[in-house]
Motif scaffolding. Sequence first.
Motif, PDB file in Angstrom:
ATOM      1  N   SER A   1       0.848  -1.186   0.000  1.00  0.00           N
ATOM      2  CA  SER A   1       0.000   0.000   0.000  1.00  0.00           C
ATOM      3  C   SER A   1       0.885   1.237   0.000  1.00  0.00           C
ATOM      4  CB  SER A   1      -0.889   0.007   1.255  1.00  0.00           C
ATOM      5  OG  SER A   1      -0.083   0.204   2.416  1.00  0.00           O
TER       6      SER A   1
ATOM      7  N   SER B   1      -7.348  -5.679   4.717  1.00  0.00           N
ATOM      8  CA  SER B   1      -7.500  -5.614   3.258  1.00  0.00           C
ATOM      9  C   SER B   1      -7.676  -6.999   2.657  1.00  0.00           C
ATOM     10  CB  SER B   1      -6.284  -4.911   2.628  1.00  0.00           C
ATOM     11  OG  SER B   1      -6.231  -3.564   3.041  1.00  0.00           O
TER      12      SER B   1
ATOM     13  N   HIS C   1     -10.987  -6.834   0.573  1.00  0.00           N
ATOM     14  CA  HIS C   1     -10.711  -6.812  -0.860  1.00  0.00           C
ATOM     15  C   HIS C   1     -10.617  -8.220  -1.450  1.00  0.00           C
ATOM     16  CE1 HIS C   1     -10.338  -2.542  -1.093  1.00  0.00           C
ATOM     17  NE2 HIS C   1      -9.362  -2.486  -0.215  1.00  0.00           N
TER      18      HIS C   1
ATOM     19  N   VAL D   1     -15.998  -0.664  -5.340  1.00  0.00           N
ATOM     20  CA  VAL D   1     -14.750  -0.505  -4.598  1.00  0.00           C
ATOM     21  C   VAL D   1     -14.131   0.840  -4.959  1.00  0.00           C
ATOM     22  CG1 VAL D   1     -12.452  -1.437  -4.153  1.00  0.00           C
ATOM     23  CG2 VAL D   1     -14.373  -2.997  -4.533  1.00  0.00           C
TER      24      VAL D   1
ATOM     25  N   ASP E   1     -10.887   2.959  -4.084  1.00  0.00           N
ATOM     26  CA  ASP E   1      -9.596   2.957  -3.397  1.00  0.00           C
ATOM     27  C   ASP E   1      -8.750   4.148  -3.843  1.00  0.00           C
ATOM     28  OD1 ASP E   1      -8.658   2.331  -5.926  1.00  0.00           O
ATOM     29  OD2 ASP E   1      -8.397   0.206  -5.481  1.00  0.00           O
ATOM     30  N   GLN E   2      -7.450   4.143  -3.440  1.00  0.00           N
ATOM     31  CA  GLN E   2      -6.575   5.271  -3.717  1.00  0.00           C
ATOM     32  C   GLN E   2      -5.627   5.009  -4.885  1.00  0.00           C
ATOM     33  OE1 GLN E   2      -4.728   6.998  -0.218  1.00  0.00           O
ATOM     34  NE2 GLN E   2      -6.339   6.183   1.076  1.00  0.00           N
ATOM     35  N   SER E   3      -5.921   4.003  -5.688  1.00  0.00           N
ATOM     36  CA  SER E   3      -5.041   3.702  -6.810  1.00  0.00           C
ATOM     37  C   SER E   3      -5.080   4.850  -7.819  1.00  0.00           C
ATOM     38  CB  SER E   3      -5.474   2.402  -7.488  1.00  0.00           C
ATOM     39  OG  SER E   3      -6.807   2.515  -7.961  1.00  0.00           O
TER      40      SER E   3
ATOM     41  N   GLN F   1      -9.185   9.193  -4.432  1.00  0.00           N
ATOM     42  CA  GLN F   1     -10.222   8.295  -3.922  1.00  0.00           C
ATOM     43  C   GLN F   1     -11.543   9.031  -3.775  1.00  0.00           C
ATOM     44  OE1 GLN F   1     -10.860   4.936  -0.503  1.00  0.00           O
ATOM     45  NE2 GLN F   1      -9.780   6.763   0.131  1.00  0.00           N
TER      46      GLN F   1
ATOM     47  N   LEU G   1     -14.746   1.354   0.970  1.00  0.00           N
ATOM     48  CA  LEU G   1     -13.838   2.497   0.979  1.00  0.00           C
ATOM     49  C   LEU G   1     -12.579   2.138   1.757  1.00  0.00           C
ATOM     50  CD1 LEU G   1     -16.373   5.388   1.757  1.00  0.00           C
ATOM     51  CD2 LEU G   1     -15.854   4.295  -0.413  1.00  0.00           C
ATOM     52  N   ASP G   2     -11.432   2.471   1.191  1.00  0.00           N
ATOM     53  CA  ASP G   2     -10.149   2.140   1.815  1.00  0.00           C
ATOM     54  C   ASP G   2      -9.515   3.403   2.373  1.00  0.00           C
ATOM     55  OD1 ASP G   2      -7.833   0.924   2.613  1.00  0.00           O
ATOM     56  OD2 ASP G   2      -7.458  -0.082   0.709  1.00  0.00           O
ATOM     57  N   GLU G   3      -9.637   3.591   3.672  1.00  0.00           N
ATOM     58  CA  GLU G   3      -9.102   4.758   4.383  1.00  0.00           C
ATOM     59  C   GLU G   3      -9.492   6.083   3.723  1.00  0.00           C
ATOM     60  OE1 GLU G   3      -5.200   4.536   6.276  1.00  0.00           O
ATOM     61  OE2 GLU G   3      -4.936   2.625   5.255  1.00  0.00           O
TER      62      GLU G   3
END
Length: 792
Positions: free
Chosen positions: A378, A532, A536, A547, A549-551, A689, A706-708
Amino acid sequence: MSGVTGILVGMASESHIADSHEVIRVVGARENNLKDVSVDIPKRRLTVFTGVSGSGKSSLVFGTIANESQRLINETYPTFVQQFMGQLSRPEVDALENVSPAIIVDQERMGSNARSTVGTATDAHAMLRLLFSRIGVPHVGSPQAFSFNIPSVSGAGAVTFEKGGKKVKERRSFEITGGMCPRCEGLGEVSDVDLDELYDKTKSLREGAIQVPGYNPDGWMVKAFTESGFVDPAKAIQDYSAEERADFLYKEPTKVKIAGINMTYEGLVPKITKSMLQKDRDSLQPHVRAFVDRAVKFLPCPDCGGTRLNEGARSSKINGTSIADAAAMQITDLAVWLDTVNDPSVAPLMVGLRQTIASFIDIGLGYLSLDRASGTLSGGEAQRTKMIRHLGSALTDISYVFDEPTAGLHPHDIQRMNRLLKLLRDKGNTVLVVEHKPEVIEIADHIVDLGPGAGRAGGEVQYEGDVEGLRTSGTITGRHLGDRARLKDSTRAAKGALEIRGATQHNLKEVDVDVPLGILTVVTGVAGSGKSSLIHGNVPGFDDVVVVDQSPIKGNRRSSPATYTGILDTIRSAFAKANGVKPALFSANSEGACPACRGLGVIITNLGFTQTVETLCELCEGSGFSDEVLEYTLDGKNIAEVLAMSAAEASVFFSKGPAHTTLMRMIDVGLGYITLGQALNTLSGGERQRLKLAISMAKKGAIYVLDEPTTGLHLADVENMLGMLDRLVEAGNSVIVIEHHQAVMAHADWIIDIGPGAGHDGGSIVFEGTPADLVAGAETLTAQHLREYVGA
C-alpha cells in the motif's frame, strides 16, 4: 488570535531561528496556489506543515523546497549524466536560501515491476545473497548465483585486448551462473490460458462457440475461422480432430483468402494473447478486462515452487535453511533465524543485515517478508519501506521530507512512527512532515499552518510556532486540534449480511464473518492484521459492490476532473446549444484547440540534455483554446473561465441538471476547492479516492467499500466525511470502510476488529460489535486506543 499575530508570537518564542544559517528561508513562493509565501523553517528540527486539504502544504514542501533541492543537486552532475535524469523545472519562488540536500519519502506506490520485491527494494536481499555465497553449503558461486534476476547462460564470443602493444582478437567461451529459474524466468509464476473460458466446446463456430468479447458468430473475427478451410464451422469443437484443434487454437500466422480478400489466419490463443492479454489491463474496456481476469490464470511455477530461484540456488543452505526459505519468512521470524548465524567470517555482514531487518520491525513492517512483491504494498507500506534505507544511514544534515507518514497506520503504530521521526531529527537532520494527525502535530518542534481555506482560498501562512501557540492561534487547525468524536447514542440495525466463510487469503486463518448490510461497518486492526485481505479478497465477489480505493486514475496531462467525471460533456453541450455551434468546438483536445500550443496551454521546448522548458502560450494565454472559441459565452463566461472555476463555484454557475448533481457530490466528499480543469496527476491519493467516490455515489442499493477515506483529510473535514458516509447509508446503501481514524470508528454502527497483531500474529477476528461494546469490554489494541480517544 489572528494569523498575523500568531506568526509574530510563534517566531518570537523561538530564538534559534534568529541565525539565518540555521533556517531554510523561503521568499515569495508562488507554486500552484501559494500567494508569495515567505517563511523561515528551522534546520535540524522536526517541522510539521498543517492546513486543510488543498491549502498549499505540498506546494510549499514538495513543489518548492524539495523540488529545488533535488534540481540543484542534479545540476552538479555532468551534462552527459543529466540527460538521463528526470528534468525538474525551477519552482516559482523569489529566493530559497540555505537549502540542504533533500530525501523525499512519499506515498507513491513502488513500481509494479514483477521483479521487484521488498528485499530487492531495500538491499536486504543483496546482503542475503552475499551471506549465502560465503557460507552456504554446498557452495554454488558468487552472490549472482542467488539472484532470481540473473539467468545461467554459457556460450562463446570474440574479445579484443592488447598484447605486446597490439590489439588481439580471440574467441573465448564464457559461463554466467545466475539464480534465475529457467521456466518462469525469475517471476515465480507462470500464466496459463483457461480454454474453457475461450469457447463452449459443445457448440460449433456457427453456433457461437467462441466466448471472447467481440467474436460474434456473423462477424469478421469469427469469419476468419469459419472460412479459413482449417476447421469445419458446423462441427462442435469437442468433435475436432487433433489437427483441427491445433489449427483452431495454436496455428502460426498463415496467409489465407476469405471472401476474395487476402488475410492472415492465426490460432485463437496467440490471436487474443496479442490483442488482449499482452495489453495494459487498466487500459482495457471493463467487459474485456473482466474476460481477461477470467481467462488468464497465474499459477506458482511448478519447477521452483514460486521461489523464482533455480535448483542450484535452492540447494545451498545455512543451518538447513535456503535463501528461498529465508526470503519467505515473516521478517520477525527472519530476525530470530539470523541470530542463529554466528560464523565469525561474516560477522561484519551480519551486523548490517541484522540492523536492516531490525529497522523493518522498528518501523512496523515486521509482518512482511522479503519475497513480497513491492507492487503489492500500500502507499503507507511503500513509504515506510523507503524509510528503511535511511534509518541506518551515516549521513547527517539532510532534509527528510515526508508525506503523511501515518497513512495506513493504526494508532498503536503511530507512536512507533513518531519515535522514528524524532530519531532522524536527533541525528542532526531537518525533518519536514506534511501531516493531519494530531498525534504527529503534537511532537513537532515547529509548525507551519497554511490556509485559511483550500485552492484559491488558501496559499497563505496562518501560523508559525510551537504546538501550544497553535492551540490558541484561532486558525482552523488550532480550533480543531482537540476534536474528539463521541460514540453514537444509537446505532442502525443491519438489513442482512454478506457471509464470508473460510477466508484464507494471505494471513487469514479460516475466517468466518458476517459483514452487515444497510449500515456503516468499519473494519479495523493494526497494519498487516488482515483487513485488506478480508475485505478486498472476498467482498468484491458479491453483486453490486463498488470498490473505491486510492489507486492512480488513468489519464494524461490533458485529463482533468471535468473529463474524468463527465461534466465536460455537459458543459460542451451547454455552450454548443447556447451559441448554435458544434460541441467539439469547446474541446481543447479537438476542434477548439489553440493552434500554437495544440490545447496544452504551454509551449514545450526540448533542449536536449538540459531540462525541458515550458512557457505559457502567448496566443491563448494558457487557456488552451483558440480565439474563436473564447468568443462564445454561456451566461457571460467563456469555456476557459468555466474550467478555471472550483467545483464549489461551478455548482452555483450550473444551478441544476446533471452537472450540478455531480458537482454537489464533489463538494460532498470535500473536493469543492478543486478546479474543473486541474490536471489529474496533481491530485493526491486521498483526493483521487474521493473523486472516484463522487462519481460512484449515483448508484443506490450498492455495497460501497472504501479504503481509508480520511487519508489526506484535515481534522475539520473529517466531520464532513462522516456526514457523507451517513448520507450514503441513508440512501439505501451499505458502506464498509477500512479505517484507522478513531473518529470513524466511534461513528460506526458496527466494528469488525482483526488481529490481535500483524502477519502470522494476526488474521483472526478479535471483536465484532458496536463501538460502545468495543470500548466497554474488549481488550484489543483498537479497543485500548478508542477508549483513550473518547475518554471512556
